[in-house]
Scaffold this motif. Structure first.
Motif, mmCIF file in Angstrom:
data_model
loop_
_atom_site.group_PDB
_atom_site.id
_atom_site.type_symbol
_atom_site.label_atom_id
_atom_site.label_comp_id
_atom_site.label_asym_id
_atom_site.label_seq_id
_atom_site.Cartn_x
_atom_site.Cartn_y
_atom_site.Cartn_z
ATOM 1 N N SER A 1 -6.617 6.226 0.660
ATOM 2 C CA SER A 1 -7.267 4.919 0.667
ATOM 3 C C SER A 1 -8.783 5.064 0.737
ATOM 4 O O SER A 1 -9.525 4.366 0.039
ATOM 5 C CB SER A 1 -6.739 4.126 1.853
ATOM 6 N N GLY B 1 -6.461 -1.928 1.573
ATOM 7 C CA GLY B 1 -6.322 -0.690 0.843
ATOM 8 C C GLY B 1 -7.613 -0.331 0.158
ATOM 9 O O GLY B 1 -8.639 -0.975 0.330
ATOM 10 N N THR C 1 0.837 -1.209 0.000
ATOM 11 C CA THR C 1 0.000 0.000 0.000
ATOM 12 C C THR C 1 0.866 1.251 0.000
ATOM 13 O O THR C 1 0.518 2.261 -0.629
ATOM 14 C CB THR C 1 -0.925 -0.009 1.220
#
Lengths: 265, 114, 79
Positions: free
Chosen positions: A225, A141, A57
Motif C-alpha cells: 500500500s 489503500g 484492499t
C-alpha cells in the motif's frame, strides 16, 4: 465521410445495440446460488487468513495482487507518455519562465487563498498518509491515499507561484519517487522467493500477519500500500508539473532575427 | 433492480457515443469518453450489489455478515485512477494536435489524409 | 429497492446527458466535476466506500484540473 452519414451510421448502430439489449434483458437469469460463490469465499476468508478487515484492499493487494501490478504499470507508462508529449525540446531552445515576464499569466493567490492553503496543507498530507497506511483496516489503500497526497502540491501552487511549486516538488525527486514506488511493489513480490518456504510463488504474503485492527497487520499488505501510494502521488505530481510547465513557459527567441519564436501552426 | 442499473448504463454508453460521433472540439470528445467509462462503472456496481448487504468492511461487524462483492470493487477502484491518467495522455495529444495543425475540430484534422 | 438509489441513478443519467450536451469548452469542467460528485454519491448509496473515495478525488478535483490546464494551453496558442 461527412457528418450526416456518420450520424446515420451511428443511429443504425445504436438501434442495433438497443435491440440486443432488450433481448439480453429478457434473458437475464434470476438469483442463482452459483453466482455468489466467489463473494462468499472471499468474505469469509479475509479476516481469519490475513487479519485484514477491508476485503477490497485484501483482494487488490493479495488475492489479485498480480492484476494490480499490471494496472500500476499502465499508470506508469501513461504518465511517461503524457510527459513525453508535453515536454518541449529542451536541448534546442532555452526556456525562460513566462511568469517572470508576464505577471498576468501566473497570478499569485489572494490573501484569503493563502490563509486557507496554509491551514489545509498539513491536514491533507496527514490524511493522505492515514488513508494509505490504514488500507487494510478501513476503506482506503494506496490508490485513494496517493491521489489525496497529490493534491497537496496542487494547493501549494494555487496559493503561491509556480517557482515555489518547482522548489517543493523538484522534478528529479518525483521521478525517483515514482520509480521507487513501482520497483518496491516488484521487490516485495520477490521476497517470496527467499522466505516462501515450500511455495516459492511471486507475491505470496510471507510477512507475519499481526493482530486484526493494527496498522502493521496482514503481512505485505501495508508495504505494498505504501509503495502504491508513493507511485500514484508521484505520478499525479509529474502530470501536474508537466501541464503547468507547458502552460507557463515559453521559448526564448533564437539568434536569427527572421525566425518566429512561437505561434506558427 | 439490476434492470434499472443496466438501463442507466446503456443510456450513458449510447449518449456518450453520440457525443463522440457528433463532437466538434477534441476536449469535448475526451469528456464524452469519460461518460462512456462511467457507464461501465454503473454496470459493475449493479452486478456487485446484493439487497440488504453491508459494505465489505468488517472492522465493527462479524465477518459472517452478508456483504456485497469485493472483487468487482477492486476492479473498479484501480480502473478509476488509471483512466484518469489515460485521459491526461489524451489531453496531451490534443495539445500537440493544436500545435501541429492549428485546429481542434475533429472534422478538420487531416493528418492521416494521403 | 430504496428510493435513494433510484433518485441517484436518475441524477446520474441527467448529469451524463448534461456533460455531453455542453458544447462551450469553458463550461465543461464544471459539468464533469458535478458528474464525478454524483457518481461518488451513487457508489456510496450502493455500499462501495473504497470506490467512492477514489472517484471523489479523481472526478471532482483531478479531471477538471487537467481539462482547465489543457484549455488554457490551447487558448495560449490562439493569440
Amino acid at each position: 465521410m461527412n457528418e450526416r452519414w456518420r450520424l446515420l451510421l451511428f443511429v443504425l448502430g445504436a438501434l442495433g445495440v438497443a435491440a440486443l439489449y432488450v433481448i439480453a434483458f429478457i434473458a437475464l437469469p434470476g438469483p442463482d446460488p452459483l453466482r455468489d460463490r466467489y463473494r462468499l469465499a472471499i468474505n469469509s476468508r479475509t479476516v481469519p487468513e490475513h487479519n485484514a478487515t477491508d476485503a477490497v484492499t485484501a483482494v487488490n493487494f493479495d488475492y489479485r495482487g498480480f492484476d494490480t501490478l499490471g494496472e500500476e504499470f499502465i499508470l506508469f507508462v501513461s504518465v511517461m507518455g503524457a510527459m513525453a508529449l508535453l515536454r518541449q525540446a529542451e536541448e534546442k531552445k532555452t526556456i525562460e519562465l513566462r511568469d517572470a515576464i508576464d505577471a498576468s499569466r501566473d497570478v499569485p493567490g489572494s490573501t484569503a487563498i493563502r490563509v486557507w492553503v496554509l491551514a489545509m496543507v498539513a491536514p491533507k498530507v496527514l490524511f493522505g498518509f492515514y488513508i494509505v497506511s490504514h488500507g487494510q483496516l478501513t476503506p482506503g489503500g494506496g490508490f485513494q491515499g496517493g491521489v489525496i497526497l497529490a493534491t497537496a502540491p496542487l494547493v501549494i501552487y494555487l496559493g503561491a507561484h509556480f517557482k515555489l511549486f518547482k522548489k517543493i516538488v523538484p522534478h528529479t525527486a518525483v521521478d525517483v519517487a515514482e520509480a521507487i514506488g513501482v520497483a518496491g511493489y516488484v521487490i516485495i513480490g520477490m521476497l517470496a522467493f527467499f522466505w516462501g518456504g515450500h511455495t516459492r510463488e511471486f507475491l505470496t504474503n510471507v510477512l507475519p500477519m499481526g493482530k486484526a485492527g493494527s496498522p502493521a497487520a496482514s503481512g505485505t499488505m501495508p508495504l505494498i500500500s505504501l509503495a502504491t501510494g508513493l507511485e500514484v502521488a508521484a505520478g499525479f505530481s509529474i502530470l501536474l508539473y508537466a501541464f503547468l510547465q507547458e502552460l507557463l513557459t515559453k521559448e526564448k527567441p533564437s539568434e536569427q532575427p527572421e525566425q518566429r519564436p512561437e505561434g506558427h501552426a | 433492480m439490476i434492470y434499472i442499473t443496466s438501463a442507466v448504463a446503456a443510456w450513458l454508453f449510447l449518449i456518450g457515443l453520440y457525443g463522440v460521433v457528433t463532437s466538434r472540439h477534441l476536449i469535448h470528445l475526451c469528456l464524452c469518453l469519460t461518460v462512456v467509462q462511467a457507464s461501465t462503472y454503473v454496470l459493475l456496481i449493479g452486478i456487485s450489489y446484493r439487497a440488504h448487504a453491508i459494505a465489505p468492511i468488517f472492522s465493527d461487524l462479524p465477518p459472517t455478515t452478508p456483504a456485497v462483492d469485493p472483487v468487482v470493487h477492486a476492479l473498479m477502484l484501480t480502473d478509476i485512477v488509471v483512466e484518469a491518467t489515460v485521459v491526461a495522455l489524451l489531453l496531451a495529444i490534443t495539445v500537440q494536435i493544436k500545435k501541429r495543425t492549428g485546429t481542434v475540430d475533429p472534422n478538420h484534422v487531416d493528418i492521416l489524409k494521403g | 429497492m430504496m428510493p435513494l438509489q433510484l433518485l441517484i441513478l436518475a441524477l446520474v443519467a441527467v448529469a451524463g446527458t448534461a456533460v455531453v450536451f455542453t458544447r462551450e469548452p469553458v463550461m465543461q469542467p464544471v459539468g464533469i466535476s458535478f458528474f464525478g460528485l454524483i457518481l461518488a454519491l451513487m457508489f456510496m448509496a450502493y455500499q462501495a466506500p473504497d470506490v467512492a473515495l477514489s472517484q471523489l478525488v479523481i472526478g471532482a478535483v483531478g479531471l477538471p484540473l487537467m481539462i482547465l490546464l489543457a484549455l488554457a494551453r490551447l487558448r495560449r496558442h490562439d493569440e
